[in-house]
Design a protein around this motif. Structure first.
Motif, PDB file in Angstrom:
ATOM      1  N   LEU A  12      60.117  43.827  75.965  1.00  0.00           N
ATOM      2  CA  LEU A  12      58.721  43.451  75.763  1.00  0.00           C
ATOM      3  C   LEU A  12      58.221  42.696  76.983  1.00  0.00           C
ATOM      4  O   LEU A  12      58.966  41.894  77.566  1.00  0.00           O
ATOM      5  N   SER A  13      56.983  42.929  77.373  1.00  0.00           N
ATOM      6  CA  SER A  13      56.401  42.163  78.480  1.00  0.00           C
ATOM      7  C   SER A  13      54.908  41.982  78.245  1.00  0.00           C
ATOM      8  O   SER A  13      54.249  42.832  77.637  1.00  0.00           O
ATOM      9  N   LEU A  14      54.402  40.852  78.733  1.00  0.00           N
ATOM     10  CA  LEU A  14      52.993  40.510  78.564  1.00  0.00           C
ATOM     11  C   LEU A  14      52.518  39.793  79.813  1.00  0.00           C
ATOM     12  O   LEU A  14      53.204  38.904  80.328  1.00  0.00           O
ATOM     13  N   GLY A  15      51.353  40.184  80.296  1.00  0.00           N
ATOM     14  CA  GLY A  15      50.760  39.522  81.452  1.00  0.00           C
ATOM     15  C   GLY A  15      49.281  39.286  81.210  1.00  0.00           C
ATOM     16  O   GLY A  15      48.579  40.180  80.720  1.00  0.00           O
ATOM     17  N   VAL A  16      48.803  38.086  81.521  1.00  0.00           N
ATOM     18  CA  VAL A  16      47.387  37.761  81.329  1.00  0.00           C
ATOM     19  C   VAL A  16      46.883  36.952  82.518  1.00  0.00           C
ATOM     20  O   VAL A  16      47.659  36.292  83.227  1.00  0.00           O
ATOM     21  N   GLN A  17      45.560  36.999  82.703  1.00  0.00           N
ATOM     22  CA  GLN A  17      44.898  36.194  83.731  1.00  0.00           C
ATOM     23  C   GLN A  17      43.739  35.464  83.052  1.00  0.00           C
ATOM     24  O   GLN A  17      42.607  35.943  83.044  1.00  0.00           O
ATOM     25  N   PRO A  18      44.017  34.292  82.460  1.00  0.00           N
ATOM     26  CA  PRO A  18      42.985  33.596  81.689  1.00  0.00           C
ATOM     27  C   PRO A  18      41.796  33.135  82.524  1.00  0.00           C
ATOM     28  O   PRO A  18      40.674  33.076  82.020  1.00  0.00           O
ATOM     29  N   ILE A  19      42.045  32.780  83.784  1.00  0.00           N
ATOM     30  CA  ILE A  19      40.963  32.429  84.703  1.00  0.00           C
ATOM     31  C   ILE A  19      41.270  33.053  86.055  1.00  0.00           C
ATOM     32  O   ILE A  19      42.408  33.448  86.330  1.00  0.00           O
ATOM     33  N   GLU A  20      40.270  33.143  86.891  1.00  0.00           N
ATOM     34  CA  GLU A  20      40.441  33.747  88.207  1.00  0.00           C
ATOM     35  C   GLU A  20      41.517  33.011  89.006  1.00  0.00           C
ATOM     36  O   GLU A  20      41.496  31.795  89.141  1.00  0.00           O
ATOM     37  N   GLY A  21      42.502  33.760  89.488  1.00  0.00           N
ATOM     38  CA  GLY A  21      43.557  33.195  90.325  1.00  0.00           C
ATOM     39  C   GLY A  21      44.792  32.755  89.578  1.00  0.00           C
ATOM     40  O   GLY A  21      45.834  32.510  90.190  1.00  0.00           O
ATOM     41  N   LEU A  22      44.710  32.632  88.242  1.00  0.00           N
ATOM     42  CA  LEU A  22      45.855  32.175  87.448  1.00  0.00           C
ATOM     43  C   LEU A  22      46.477  33.357  86.723  1.00  0.00           C
ATOM     44  O   LEU A  22      45.835  34.009  85.895  1.00  0.00           O
ATOM     45  N   ASP A  23      47.747  33.633  87.008  1.00  0.00           N
ATOM     46  CA  ASP A  23      48.466  34.745  86.388  1.00  0.00           C
ATOM     47  C   ASP A  23      49.641  34.207  85.580  1.00  0.00           C
ATOM     48  O   ASP A  23      50.448  33.424  86.093  1.00  0.00           O
ATOM     49  N   LEU A  24      49.738  34.655  84.328  1.00  0.00           N
ATOM     50  CA  LEU A  24      50.820  34.273  83.443  1.00  0.00           C
ATOM     51  C   LEU A  24      51.550  35.529  83.008  1.00  0.00           C
ATOM     52  O   LEU A  24      50.924  36.534  82.646  1.00  0.00           O
ATOM     53  N   SER A  25      52.870  35.490  83.035  1.00  0.00           N
ATOM     54  CA  SER A  25      53.651  36.650  82.594  1.00  0.00           C
ATOM     55  C   SER A  25      54.858  36.189  81.795  1.00  0.00           C
ATOM     56  O   SER A  25      55.414  35.114  82.029  1.00  0.00           O
ATOM     57  N   VAL A  66      46.298  47.663  77.769  1.00  0.00           N
ATOM     58  CA  VAL A  66      45.573  46.504  78.282  1.00  0.00           C
ATOM     59  C   VAL A  66      45.060  45.669  77.118  1.00  0.00           C
ATOM     60  O   VAL A  66      44.826  46.173  76.015  1.00  0.00           O
ATOM     61  N   LEU A  67      44.908  44.370  77.380  1.00  0.00           N
ATOM     62  CA  LEU A  67      44.362  43.435  76.409  1.00  0.00           C
ATOM     63  C   LEU A  67      43.110  42.825  77.005  1.00  0.00           C
ATOM     64  O   LEU A  67      43.181  42.014  77.938  1.00  0.00           O
ATOM     65  N   GLY A  68      41.971  43.220  76.506  1.00  0.00           N
ATOM     66  CA  GLY A  68      40.730  42.714  77.065  1.00  0.00           C
ATOM     67  C   GLY A  68      40.554  43.151  78.505  1.00  0.00           C
ATOM     68  O   GLY A  68      40.993  44.224  78.922  1.00  0.00           O
ATOM     69  N   ALA A  69      39.938  42.268  79.291  1.00  0.00           N
ATOM     70  CA  ALA A  69      39.641  42.608  80.681  1.00  0.00           C
ATOM     71  C   ALA A  69      40.739  42.183  81.642  1.00  0.00           C
ATOM     72  O   ALA A  69      40.759  42.632  82.791  1.00  0.00           O
ATOM     73  N   SER A  70      41.668  41.323  81.186  1.00  0.00           N
ATOM     74  CA  SER A  70      42.626  40.770  82.146  1.00  0.00           C
ATOM     75  C   SER A  70      44.036  40.654  81.583  1.00  0.00           C
ATOM     76  O   SER A  70      44.820  39.847  82.083  1.00  0.00           O
ATOM     77  N   GLY A  71      44.365  41.438  80.576  1.00  0.00           N
ATOM     78  CA  GLY A  71      45.702  41.373  80.010  1.00  0.00           C
ATOM     79  C   GLY A  71      46.364  42.734  79.983  1.00  0.00           C
ATOM     80  O   GLY A  71      45.698  43.780  80.002  1.00  0.00           O
TER      81      GLY A  71
END
Length: 215
Positions: free
Chosen positions: A63-76, A16-21
């Motif tokens: 390789l894969s990466l997923g983050v949620q920089p703000i509530e409701g927004l998912d980037l992968s 995990v990366l921080g609280a949302s990655g």
């Protein structure tokens, strides 16, 4: 035709990366004996046959990466590197394909997706896929070009009690690209390519009711 056998080696990590990655990474190596290779004959259109290659090696990285920089927004984002080659392969006609790349195995694949879900129930999603060029025959003389395919989708989700309603509309091949969505390996008479549809729109409504839900 003899059965294909494979010995697989894989090493990976995820975390995990921080609280949302989140992330994942893996490398792999596969030794294959009696690799099964499809081919076609002009005298039998529409039929696939198989022959054994002596041996092949498959090396790759994922390789894969997923983050949620703000509530409701998912980037992968996901990336795959592949190097698949015949180690030893001489066919029944005496053609030596040793050292050639396996057909239908692109070296690079990159995929990204962005999804946003609004608290009201509306959502929008878009994705893009890059696929590198690849060979479609054992001799590596015919190539299917690389491409970028993008899609988009919007919709709305409503639920109350056991009832849910989800209308949606989407647009495939957003960039209106000319590309092959799939290929026929060693196709007879040069029939290797299966073109993807041009830009097209689809839509629908999904209705559900849960009879076990509490009113």
């Amino acid at each position: 035709v003899d059965p294909q056998t494979a010995t697989n080696y894989e090493l990976g990590v995820k975390g995990v990366l921080g609280a949302s990655g989140r992330y994942e990474a893996a490398v792999f190596h596969v030794d294959v004996e009696n690799e099964l290779i499809p081919y076609q004959l002009i005298s039998s259109p529409g039929r696939d046959f198989f022959r054994n290659a002596g041996s092949s090696t498959r090396d790759g990285l994922e390789l894969s990466l997923g983050v949620q920089p703000i509530e409701g927004l998912d980037l992968s984002l996901a990336y795959t590197y592949s190097r698949f080659r015949f180690d030893r392969f001489v066919d029944a006609s005496g053609n030596d394909f040793s050292g050639k790349d396996l057909p239908s195995a692109p070296a690079h694949i990159l995929q990204g997706e962005v999804t946003y879900n609004h608290p009201s129930g509306f959502y929008v999603a878009t994705d893009a896929l890059y696929v590198d060029s690849l060979y479609v025959d054992n001799a590596n003389t015919v190539t299917s070009d690389g491409y970028v395919a993008a899609n988009a989708r919007v919709g709305y989700h409503y639920s109350s009690g056991g009832f849910s309603l989800s209308p949606f509309v989407g647009l495939n091949n957003l960039l209106d690209e000319d590309y092959n969505s799939s290929v026929t390996i060693n196709g007879a008479g040069g029939r290797y390519f299966e073109p993807a549809p041009k830009r097209n729109v689809y839509g629908g409504i999904e209705l559900r009711y849960d009879f076990g839900a509490t009113p």
